[in-house]
Design a protein around this motif. Structure first.
Motif, PDB file in Angstrom:
ATOM      1  N   ASP A 247       0.823  -1.204   0.000  1.00 26.33           N
ATOM      2  CA  ASP A 247       0.000   0.000   0.000  1.00 26.33           C
ATOM      3  C   ASP A 247       0.858   1.255   0.000  1.00 26.33           C
ATOM      4  OD1 ASP A 247      -2.796  -1.246   0.562  1.00 26.33           O
ATOM      5  OD2 ASP A 247      -1.504  -2.128   2.086  1.00 26.33           O
ATOM      6  N   ILE A 248       2.044   1.146   0.588  1.00 24.85           N
ATOM      7  CA  ILE A 248       2.938   2.300   0.718  1.00 24.85           C
ATOM      8  C   ILE A 248       4.338   1.874   0.304  1.00 24.85           C
ATOM      9  CG2 ILE A 248       3.941   3.974   2.324  1.00 24.85           C
ATOM     10  CD1 ILE A 248       1.452   3.558   4.102  1.00 24.85           C
ATOM     11  N   CYS A 265      -9.880   7.933   7.754  1.00 23.05           N
ATOM     12  CA  CYS A 265      -8.455   7.628   7.712  1.00 23.05           C
ATOM     13  C   CYS A 265      -7.914   7.944   6.325  1.00 23.05           C
ATOM     14  CB  CYS A 265      -8.242   6.154   8.061  1.00 23.05           C
ATOM     15  SG  CYS A 265      -6.505   5.701   8.249  1.00 23.05           S
ATOM     16  N   ASP A 266      -6.905   8.785   6.261  1.00 23.01           N
ATOM     17  CA  ASP A 266      -6.370   9.248   4.982  1.00 23.01           C
ATOM     18  C   ASP A 266      -5.201   8.355   4.565  1.00 23.01           C
ATOM     19  OD1 ASP A 266      -5.532  10.607   2.764  1.00 23.01           O
ATOM     20  OD2 ASP A 266      -5.588  12.590   3.693  1.00 23.01           O
ATOM     21  N   SER A 267      -5.512   7.336   3.759  1.00 23.55           N
ATOM     22  CA  SER A 267      -4.480   6.399   3.326  1.00 23.55           C
ATOM     23  C   SER A 267      -3.606   6.965   2.217  1.00 23.55           C
ATOM     24  CB  SER A 267      -5.130   5.099   2.846  1.00 23.55           C
ATOM     25  OG  SER A 267      -6.018   5.346   1.778  1.00 23.55           O
ATOM     26  N   SER A 268      -3.929   8.160   1.705  1.00 20.99           N
ATOM     27  CA  SER A 268      -3.105   8.767   0.666  1.00 20.99           C
ATOM     28  C   SER A 268      -1.823   9.358   1.225  1.00 20.99           C
ATOM     29  CB  SER A 268      -3.900   9.852  -0.069  1.00 20.99           C
ATOM     30  OG  SER A 268      -4.217  10.936   0.803  1.00 20.99           O
ATOM     31  N   ASN A 272       1.172   7.652   6.979  1.00 22.49           N
ATOM     32  CA  ASN A 272       0.069   7.106   7.769  1.00 22.49           C
ATOM     33  C   ASN A 272       0.149   5.588   7.715  1.00 22.49           C
ATOM     34  OD1 ASN A 272      -2.302   6.417   9.044  1.00 22.49           O
ATOM     35  ND2 ASN A 272      -3.652   7.265   7.476  1.00 22.49           N
ATOM     36  N   TRP A 273       0.608   4.991   8.813  1.00 22.51           N
ATOM     37  CA  TRP A 273       0.751   3.534   8.888  1.00 22.51           C
ATOM     38  C   TRP A 273      -0.280   2.944   9.846  1.00 22.51           C
ATOM     39  CZ3 TRP A 273       6.760   2.351   9.268  1.00 22.51           C
ATOM     40  CH2 TRP A 273       7.396   2.914   8.152  1.00 22.51           C
ATOM     41  N   GLY A 274      -1.433   3.559   9.956  1.00 20.97           N
ATOM     42  CA  GLY A 274      -2.477   3.044  10.831  1.00 20.97           C
ATOM     43  C   GLY A 274      -2.332   3.570  12.251  1.00 20.97           C
ATOM     44  N   CYS A 284      -8.416   5.181  11.883  1.00 20.36           N
ATOM     45  CA  CYS A 284      -7.290   4.429  11.327  1.00 20.36           C
ATOM     46  C   CYS A 284      -7.009   3.133  12.080  1.00 20.36           C
ATOM     47  CB  CYS A 284      -6.029   5.299  11.304  1.00 20.36           C
ATOM     48  SG  CYS A 284      -6.109   6.700  10.148  1.00 20.36           S
ATOM     49  N   TYR A 287      -6.885   0.180   9.712  1.00 16.82           N
ATOM     50  CA  TYR A 287      -6.018   0.344   8.546  1.00 16.82           C
ATOM     51  C   TYR A 287      -4.683  -0.353   8.820  1.00 16.82           C
ATOM     52  CZ  TYR A 287      -3.220   2.757   4.960  1.00 16.82           C
ATOM     53  OH  TYR A 287      -2.396   3.052   3.899  1.00 16.82           O
ATOM     54  N   PRO A 289      -1.704  -1.302   6.616  1.00 16.24           N
ATOM     55  CA  PRO A 289      -1.065  -1.281   5.298  1.00 16.24           C
ATOM     56  C   PRO A 289       0.150  -2.208   5.222  1.00 16.24           C
ATOM     57  CG  PRO A 289      -0.376   0.625   6.572  1.00 16.24           C
ATOM     58  CD  PRO A 289      -1.403  -0.095   7.418  1.00 16.24           C
TER      59      PRO A 289
END
Length: 368
Positions: A247-248, A265-268, A272-274, A284, A287, A289
């Motif tokens: 994801d990242i 939660c802004d995964s962009s 941001n790793w949760g 988050c 989330y 990733p």
């Protein structure tokens, strides 16, 4: 020559009267033609109705299938991860890419069957004018299996090369649940360190492996020497496949932290790793990733959760905390106040360099 015969008027036969025959014949013809026209109209209208019904049914079927595909391809873990067996999550309207009318959006219900299986059911209703009266309703469903990488965790720390431990570091193979996480009861303990040859371990301030706990503290494990342990994760995943799903992809070093934008939660945001702290109902929390470093990684703070993949070496200092499997193709090094890993750490040591865990490094095994 004989004389011509002369007939009297009275000798000609009288013609019988045929009054109304033409009228009756005309009316009969009109009735027959009317019946033919009515039959043809009935048949054509039935065919038109059937054709329209088939069209509505096909549209409803396509929209239902579209809702099913859209839900699976844009799977929402925040809405499904908290479901228990038998519970459902209803998404009342699933926007489709080629449909502009919200009245035509399908309704999707996701039901959890067990830990790995979900039933996804999509229902679409189509009306002649998009109104409340439906000309056709179609429902489709599919069983979805959640497939994850089967990481062969051999201990809290799995290594195959030279390893140095000491200082105030702690490697704990006893299964434990992180604070504020909802998990099953802890399971059996794993070794603190799994290594093909314990003579590869050197200690500094950790006499008799006093900084290691587990069952046993150190396990001689030939599997820890195999490439497949670090680069093959069950039948469905290998290192390249897991990297492709990342994801990242991090190209810089930073202190990760959860990021919330407009209540979601802004995964962009790459950093941001949760939210592993799991305090309250943070967006988050669900989330997790897959984070991939294509080179070396240096982390000096922050928190994250998911799966951390490092192509090169991983150096950790400060108060960095990570929850989940950490797989390092190179070597792992901690220093200063070290880092905290909750889950498991695997260092493949492709070039067989020394792994160093000193300072306040902590590696806790957690099946959760």
């Amino acid at each position: 020559m004989s004389e011509p015969t002369t007939l009297a008027v009275n000798d000609i036969p009288r013609m019988r009267a045929r009054r109304g025959f033409a009228m009756a014949l005309a009316l009969g013809a009109i009735v027959v033609i009317g019946m033919l026209i009515g039959g043809a109209f009935f048949v054509s209208s039935q065919q038109a109705r059937n054709g329209r019904g088939s069209m509505w049914q096909e549209l409803a079927f396509r929209h239902a299938e579209g809702g099913l595909a859209q839900t699976i391809t844009t799977w929402d873990p925040d809405s499904t991860s908290g479901l228990t067996a038998g519970q459902s999550w209803i998404q009342s309207a699933v926007p489709l890419p080629d449909v502009a009318n919200p009245k035509l959006y399908p309704r999707v219900t996701v039901t959890r069957l067990n830990n790995d299986l979900f039933q996804v059911m999509s229902e679409a209703s189509i009306g002649s004018s998009g109104g409340a009266r439906a000309e056709a309703t179609r429902r489709v469903s599919q069983i979805v299996r959640m497939v994850g990488p089967a990481i062969n965790i051999r201990g809290a720390l799995t290594v195959r090369g030279q390893t140095k431990i000491g200082g105030s570091s702690l490697i704990n193979g006893n299964d434990q649940n992180p604070s504020n996480w909802t998990c099953d009861a802890p399971g059996a303990a794993l070794p603190g360190i799994a290594i093909p040859d314990p003579s590869l371990i050197s200690t500094s301030g950790c006499n008799n492996y006093s900084c290691v706990t587990g069952n046993p503290r150190v396990q001689t494990d030939s599997v820890a020497a195999a490439d497949s342990t670090y680069f093959k994760f069950g039948e469905d995943f290998d290192w390249d496949g897991l990297v492709a799903m990342a994801d990242i992809v991090m190209t810089f070093n930073a202190a990760p932290a959860p990021v919330v934008t407009n209540g979601k939660c802004d995964s962009s945001v790459m950093t941001n790793w949760g939210d592993p702290n799991h305090l309250g109902a943070g967006p988050c929390i669900g989330y997790y990733p897959i984070i991939y470093y294509p080179g070396n990684a240096q982390l000096t703070g922050g928190t994250g959760q998911g799966i951390l993949l490092v192509e090169g070496d991983l150096s950790v200092a400060g108060l960095f905390k990570f929850y989940g499997p950490v797989i390092v193709r190179g070597r792992l090094k901690t220093e200063g106040t070290g880092g905290h890993f909750n889950g498991a750490v695997m260092a493949a040591n492709v070039e067989l360099e020394e792994n160093t865990l000193l300072g306040n490094a902590v590696v806790n095994y957690s099946a959760c």
